[in-house]
Design a protein around this motif. Structure first.
Motif, PDB file in Angstrom:
ATOM      1  N   GLY A  87       0.675  -1.265   0.217  1.00  0.00           N
ATOM      2  CA  GLY A  87       0.181  -0.041  -0.087  1.00  0.00           C
ATOM      3  C   GLY A  87       0.928   1.272  -0.076  1.00  0.00           C
ATOM      4  N   PRO A  88       1.710   1.428   0.898  1.00  0.00           N
ATOM      5  CA  PRO A  88       2.576   2.684   0.971  1.00  0.00           C
ATOM      6  C   PRO A  88       3.596   2.619  -0.273  1.00  0.00           C
ATOM      7  N   TRP A  89       3.961   1.656  -0.954  1.00  0.00           N
ATOM      8  CA  TRP A  89       4.584   1.674  -2.299  1.00  0.00           C
ATOM      9  C   TRP A  89       3.908   2.273  -3.338  1.00  0.00           C
ATOM     10  N   ALA A  90       2.553   1.747  -3.690  1.00  0.00           N
ATOM     11  CA  ALA A  90       1.462   2.033  -4.312  1.00  0.00           C
ATOM     12  C   ALA A  90       0.989   3.746  -4.155  1.00  0.00           C
ATOM     13  N   GLY A  91       0.957   3.858  -2.879  1.00  0.00           N
ATOM     14  CA  GLY A  91       0.560   5.433  -2.840  1.00  0.00           C
ATOM     15  C   GLY A  91       1.545   6.221  -3.093  1.00  0.00           C
ATOM     16  N   SER A  92       2.940   6.098  -2.725  1.00  0.00           N
ATOM     17  CA  SER A  92       3.982   7.016  -2.998  1.00  0.00           C
ATOM     18  C   SER A  92       4.561   6.817  -4.381  1.00  0.00           C
ATOM     19  N   MET A  93       4.312   5.786  -5.114  1.00  0.00           N
ATOM     20  CA  MET A  93       4.609   5.681  -6.557  1.00  0.00           C
ATOM     21  C   MET A  93       3.514   6.757  -7.289  1.00  0.00           C
ATOM     22  N   GLN A  94       2.356   6.435  -6.863  1.00  0.00           N
ATOM     23  CA  GLN A  94       1.396   7.252  -7.491  1.00  0.00           C
ATOM     24  C   GLN A  94       1.637   8.587  -7.553  1.00  0.00           C
ATOM     25  N   ASN A  95       1.953   9.189  -6.076  1.00  0.00           N
ATOM     26  CA  ASN A  95       1.889  10.659  -6.035  1.00  0.00           C
ATOM     27  C   ASN A  95       3.281  10.985  -6.528  1.00  0.00           C
ATOM     28  N   MET A  96       4.323  10.235  -6.873  1.00  0.00           N
ATOM     29  CA  MET A  96       5.616  10.910  -7.544  1.00  0.00           C
ATOM     30  C   MET A  96       5.166  11.431  -8.872  1.00  0.00           C
ATOM     31  N   HIS A  97       4.114  10.953  -9.430  1.00  0.00           N
ATOM     32  CA  HIS A  97       3.881  11.518 -10.519  1.00  0.00           C
ATOM     33  C   HIS A  97       3.379  13.009 -10.300  1.00  0.00           C
ATOM     34  N   PRO A  98       4.115  13.878 -11.096  1.00  0.00           N
ATOM     35  CA  PRO A  98       3.921  15.401 -11.013  1.00  0.00           C
ATOM     36  C   PRO A  98       2.383  15.905 -10.868  1.00  0.00           C
TER      37      PRO A  98
ATOM     38  N   ALA B  91       7.612  -0.211   7.912  1.00  0.00           N
ATOM     39  CA  ALA B  91       6.916   0.076   6.635  1.00  0.00           C
ATOM     40  C   ALA B  91       7.691   0.955   5.603  1.00  0.00           C
ATOM     41  N   VAL B  92       8.382   1.592   5.981  1.00  0.00           N
ATOM     42  CA  VAL B  92       9.475   2.621   4.962  1.00  0.00           C
ATOM     43  C   VAL B  92      10.287   1.273   4.317  1.00  0.00           C
ATOM     44  N   TRP B  93      10.915   0.587   5.054  1.00  0.00           N
ATOM     45  CA  TRP B  93      11.696  -0.405   4.680  1.00  0.00           C
ATOM     46  C   TRP B  93      11.286  -1.517   3.694  1.00  0.00           C
ATOM     47  N   VAL B  94      10.109  -2.032   4.141  1.00  0.00           N
ATOM     48  CA  VAL B  94       9.292  -3.002   3.229  1.00  0.00           C
ATOM     49  C   VAL B  94       9.170  -2.195   1.857  1.00  0.00           C
ATOM     50  N   THR B  95       8.671  -0.943   1.884  1.00  0.00           N
ATOM     51  CA  THR B  95       8.308  -0.287   0.610  1.00  0.00           C
ATOM     52  C   THR B  95       9.587   0.012  -0.095  1.00  0.00           C
ATOM     53  N   VAL B  96      10.742   0.599   0.376  1.00  0.00           N
ATOM     54  CA  VAL B  96      12.039   0.705  -0.349  1.00  0.00           C
ATOM     55  C   VAL B  96      12.527  -0.507  -1.005  1.00  0.00           C
ATOM     56  N   GLY B  97      12.307  -1.665  -0.534  1.00  0.00           N
ATOM     57  CA  GLY B  97      12.595  -2.917  -0.932  1.00  0.00           C
ATOM     58  C   GLY B  97      11.877  -3.223  -2.315  1.00  0.00           C
TER      59      GLY B  97
END
Length: 335
Positions: free
Chosen positions: A55-66, A242-248
């Motif tokens: 979930g944090p991966w998807a949310g952060s990846m989506q939000n990185m789009h300008p 959670a950040v560690w899981v996401t960064v992986g």
């Protein structure tokens, strides 16, 4: 990819109206497409509870789009109700896969939630959530999230299975009635698209960083019984994990973009964690492995419930604050 898009929605004829609001664009569909079914690999892999780990991966990846990041910063109330928003979003998003003949209607509803999301970001760039490039980027994270969940927290995937999932993700995307222009034609082209987005388009912005900052995450309404001091202690442990899981799960270029390192030891431990998750998950009864909307899809396919049984919707505890209810942009239908 163009960053200066018109806020207007192009109008085309649609033989079967599916939802109010912005009609489908020129390269959408002229009739409802055939949805995915229980014979698809997407049904097998998408919609189970392991997906919450990305979930944090998807949310952060989506939000990185300008454009998407600007839209979240200026329009969303996600950060004041993280858990309820995540949980209620799973219902319609899952329904685009699991609602059977009603999947195109669910897709159109999800699309129309985004009609009013447009504006100008802090750098003077116009954005619209219904820009086909933006909308497809969000969908591509669902597709890649399915692959990453299977690879990191499941049994893995063969190259043939990845190709099958790619083909199915195109069918899945058709449910929204959006332009198909941004969609790569092959799995190989998608990999080039993904690499390009990660290396050249995504930005380290406020909305992406905020997804990874769980230090002030509010308690879910069902968890109000937990003392504040204990909740804060919980977040102190959960946040770095959670950040560690996401960064992986990040593409190497995204790790660099966001300023994270990753060692061989991290990679080894991440793989071990994924195997433990998979073993634990397999101990659950099969029907309990799936989100309620996905489980209902399987139940309709198996004849446990009628094919026209009412769709599963989020319980009241996941609704937004009273003053924001009935506003589709918060994934809350008008009631």
């Amino acid at each position: 990819m163009s960053q200066d898009t018109s806020a207007a929605c192009p109008v085309t004829s649609v033989s079967t109206p599916l939802a109010s609001g912005c009609p489908v664009s020129g390269n959408g569909y002229d009739a409802p497409p055939v949805p995915l079914g229980p014979d698809s690999l997407t049904w097998q892999l998408f919609g189970d509870w392991r997906g919450l780990l990305q979930g944090p991966w998807a949310g952060s990846m989506q939000n990185m789009h300008p454009q998407l990041g600007a839209a979240v910063e200026q329009h969303s109330i996600f950060f004041m109700e993280r858990i309820p928003r995540l949980l209620r979003s799973l219902y319609p998003i899952g329904g685009v896969v699991f609602d059977g003949d009603r999947a195109p209607q669910t897709g159109a509803e999800v699309r129309d939630y985004h009609i009013g999301i447009k504006g100008v970001d802090g750098q003077g760039r116009r954005y619209s959530a219904l820009n086909p490039d933006v909308f497809y980027w969000a969908h591509s994270t669902f597709f890649m999230g399915t692959i990453l969940t299977a690879e990191r927290f499941g049994d893995g995937l063969t190259e043939a299975q990845k190709r099958q999932l790619f083909d199915e993700h195109v069918t899945w995307y058709r449910m929204y009635g959006m332009s198909m222009r941004p969609v790569p034609e092959t799995w190989e082209q998608f990999q080039e698209y993904w690499d390009h987005m990660c290396r050249n388009v995504l930005e380290n912005n406020w909305a992406a960083r905020e997804v990874l900052d769980l230090s002030s995450m509010p308690k879910h309404p069902s968890l109000q019984w937990i003392p504040d001091w204990l909740w804060k202690q919980h977040l102190r442990v959960l946040r770095p994990f959670a950040v560690w899981v996401t960064v992986g799960l990040y593409h190497p270029a995204v790790r660099e973009l966001m300023g994270y390192g990753w060692t061989r030891r991290d990679e080894w431990l991440h793989r071990i964690f994924g195997r433990l998750v998979n073993l634990t998950f397999k101990a659950l009864p099969k029907r309990r492995r799936f989100h309620p909307r996905a489980r209902a899809g399987w139940d309709r396919a198996a004849g446990r419930i009628a094919v026209d049984a009412p769709l599963e919707h989020t319980p009241a505890r996941n609704l937004p604050p009273l003053e924001h209810r009935g506003k589709p942009i918060h994934y809350c239908p008008e009631i």
